[in-house]
Design a protein around this motif. Sequence first.
Motif, short mmCIF file in Angstrom:
data_model
loop_
_atom_site.label_atom_id
_atom_site.label_comp_id
_atom_site.label_asym_id
_atom_site.label_seq_id
_atom_site.Cartn_x
_atom_site.Cartn_y
_atom_site.Cartn_z
N PHE A 1 15.33 26.54 0.29
CA PHE A 1 15.69 27.93 -0.37
C PHE A 1 17.11 28.51 0.20
O PHE A 1 17.43 28.24 1.12
CB PHE A 1 14.67 28.87 -0.16
CG PHE A 1 14.42 29.48 1.09
CD1 PHE A 1 15.22 30.53 1.65
CD2 PHE A 1 13.57 28.86 2.03
CE1 PHE A 1 15.02 31.20 2.69
CE2 PHE A 1 13.35 29.58 3.24
CZ PHE A 1 14.07 30.64 3.58
N SER A 2 17.67 29.08 -0.67
CA SER A 2 18.84 29.86 -0.39
C SER A 2 18.87 31.48 -0.71
O SER A 2 18.02 31.84 -1.51
CB SER A 2 20.17 29.26 -0.92
OG SER A 2 19.71 29.21 -2.26
N LYS B 1 20.39 34.63 -2.04
CA LYS B 1 21.55 34.77 -3.08
C LYS B 1 22.16 36.02 -3.12
O LYS B 1 23.28 36.07 -3.40
CB LYS B 1 20.76 34.49 -4.48
CG LYS B 1 20.47 33.12 -4.74
CD LYS B 1 21.65 32.22 -4.71
CE LYS B 1 21.51 30.74 -5.22
NZ LYS B 1 22.69 29.92 -5.06
N TYR C 1 7.67 36.28 -7.68
CA TYR C 1 7.88 34.57 -7.96
C TYR C 1 8.14 34.17 -9.24
O TYR C 1 7.03 34.31 -9.92
CB TYR C 1 7.14 33.88 -7.07
CG TYR C 1 7.58 32.25 -7.00
CD1 TYR C 1 8.73 31.93 -6.78
CD2 TYR C 1 6.51 31.27 -7.65
CE1 TYR C 1 9.20 30.66 -6.64
CE2 TYR C 1 7.05 30.08 -7.68
CZ TYR C 1 8.33 29.56 -7.33
OH TYR C 1 8.58 28.51 -7.27
N ASN C 2 9.09 33.49 -9.54
CA ASN C 2 9.22 33.09 -10.70
C ASN C 2 9.46 31.61 -10.88
O ASN C 2 10.53 31.07 -10.21
CB ASN C 2 10.65 33.79 -11.80
CG ASN C 2 10.69 33.31 -13.16
OD1 ASN C 2 10.18 32.39 -13.47
ND2 ASN C 2 10.99 34.30 -13.99
N THR D 1 12.46 30.01 -12.98
CA THR D 1 13.83 30.18 -12.62
C THR D 1 14.05 29.71 -11.08
O THR D 1 15.23 29.92 -10.56
CB THR D 1 14.33 31.54 -12.79
OG1 THR D 1 13.28 32.49 -12.08
CG2 THR D 1 14.19 32.08 -14.15
N LYS D 2 12.94 29.19 -10.37
CA LYS D 2 13.04 28.94 -9.17
C LYS D 2 13.12 30.34 -8.04
O LYS D 2 13.91 29.99 -7.19
CB LYS D 2 13.71 27.70 -8.80
CG LYS D 2 13.29 26.44 -9.85
CD LYS D 2 14.05 25.29 -9.54
CE LYS D 2 15.70 25.72 -9.76
NZ LYS D 2 16.50 24.40 -9.68
N THR D 3 13.02 31.34 -8.64
CA THR D 3 13.73 32.61 -8.04
C THR D 3 12.45 33.28 -7.30
O THR D 3 11.39 33.52 -8.00
CB THR D 3 14.14 33.37 -8.94
OG1 THR D 3 15.41 32.69 -9.74
CG2 THR D 3 15.00 34.67 -8.22
N TYR E 1 11.73 37.07 -5.65
CA TYR E 1 12.41 38.39 -5.36
C TYR E 1 11.61 39.11 -4.23
O TYR E 1 10.43 39.42 -4.50
CB TYR E 1 12.54 39.33 -6.72
CG TYR E 1 13.25 38.70 -7.67
CD1 TYR E 1 14.41 39.00 -7.75
CD2 TYR E 1 12.74 37.80 -8.67
CE1 TYR E 1 15.42 38.24 -8.88
CE2 TYR E 1 13.57 37.53 -9.59
CZ TYR E 1 14.74 37.60 -9.60
OH TYR E 1 15.53 36.90 -10.74
N GLU F 1 17.23 38.42 -3.39
CA GLU F 1 16.80 37.31 -4.38
C GLU F 1 17.05 36.13 -3.50
O GLU F 1 18.08 35.69 -2.75
CB GLU F 1 17.79 37.38 -5.55
CG GLU F 1 17.62 36.12 -6.61
CD GLU F 1 18.78 36.33 -7.69
OE1 GLU F 1 18.63 35.46 -8.32
OE2 GLU F 1 19.29 37.38 -7.81
N GLU G 1 16.50 31.70 -3.92
CA GLU G 1 16.45 30.58 -4.98
C GLU G 1 15.75 29.42 -4.31
O GLU G 1 16.37 28.82 -3.16
CB GLU G 1 17.64 30.31 -5.63
CG GLU G 1 17.35 29.39 -6.88
CD GLU G 1 18.74 29.14 -7.58
OE1 GLU G 1 19.00 29.92 -8.57
OE2 GLU G 1 19.67 28.52 -7.17
N ASN H 1 15.27 25.25 -4.39
CA ASN H 1 15.90 23.92 -4.77
C ASN H 1 15.27 23.28 -6.05
O ASN H 1 15.79 22.81 -7.00
CB ASN H 1 16.07 23.16 -3.64
CG ASN H 1 17.36 23.61 -2.70
OD1 ASN H 1 18.03 24.55 -2.76
ND2 ASN H 1 17.14 22.97 -1.51
#
Length: 143
Positions: A6-7, A9, A39-40, A43-45, A47, A73, A75, A77
């Motif tokens: 994960f990163s 953002k 968690y979405n 969108t692999k996101t 929050y 935020e 994200e 991979n």
Amino acid sequence: MEKASFSFKNYRFEKASIDIKGISTDSSVDFKFLPKGVYNQETKTFYLHLAFIANSDNGKVKKEIINIECDAEFEFNTALSFDAIPSYFYPNSIAILFPYIRSFISTITLQANMPAIILPTMNLTNLQNELKDNTTICQSHVE
């Protein structure tokens, strides 16, 4: 070398409230963090919403003096189901956001011409279960 799963953002302070009227320098200050997430998978996101609340106690009156809310935020991979989010993500996401909150708090208290509240370096791993329990799954389908 394997890419991180994960990163980080972005982050943004959504709320900042300070009320130091009537607070003396000998008052004790206690604080708490309130994490929650959304968690979405599509969108692999993820929050992260992290609230910080500081209360002053002079022995007679307990008063909220700082209330800050910060959103971050992250994200992933790959698209993961909620249950497949790695357990290390929860404490690490909080640890990544903490320095920004720590810096913001010391800056706003110093700029208010009061003794700066400088949070110590903290181990916030005890918030990981609270974050996981307070995470919801966002279902967004674009058709």
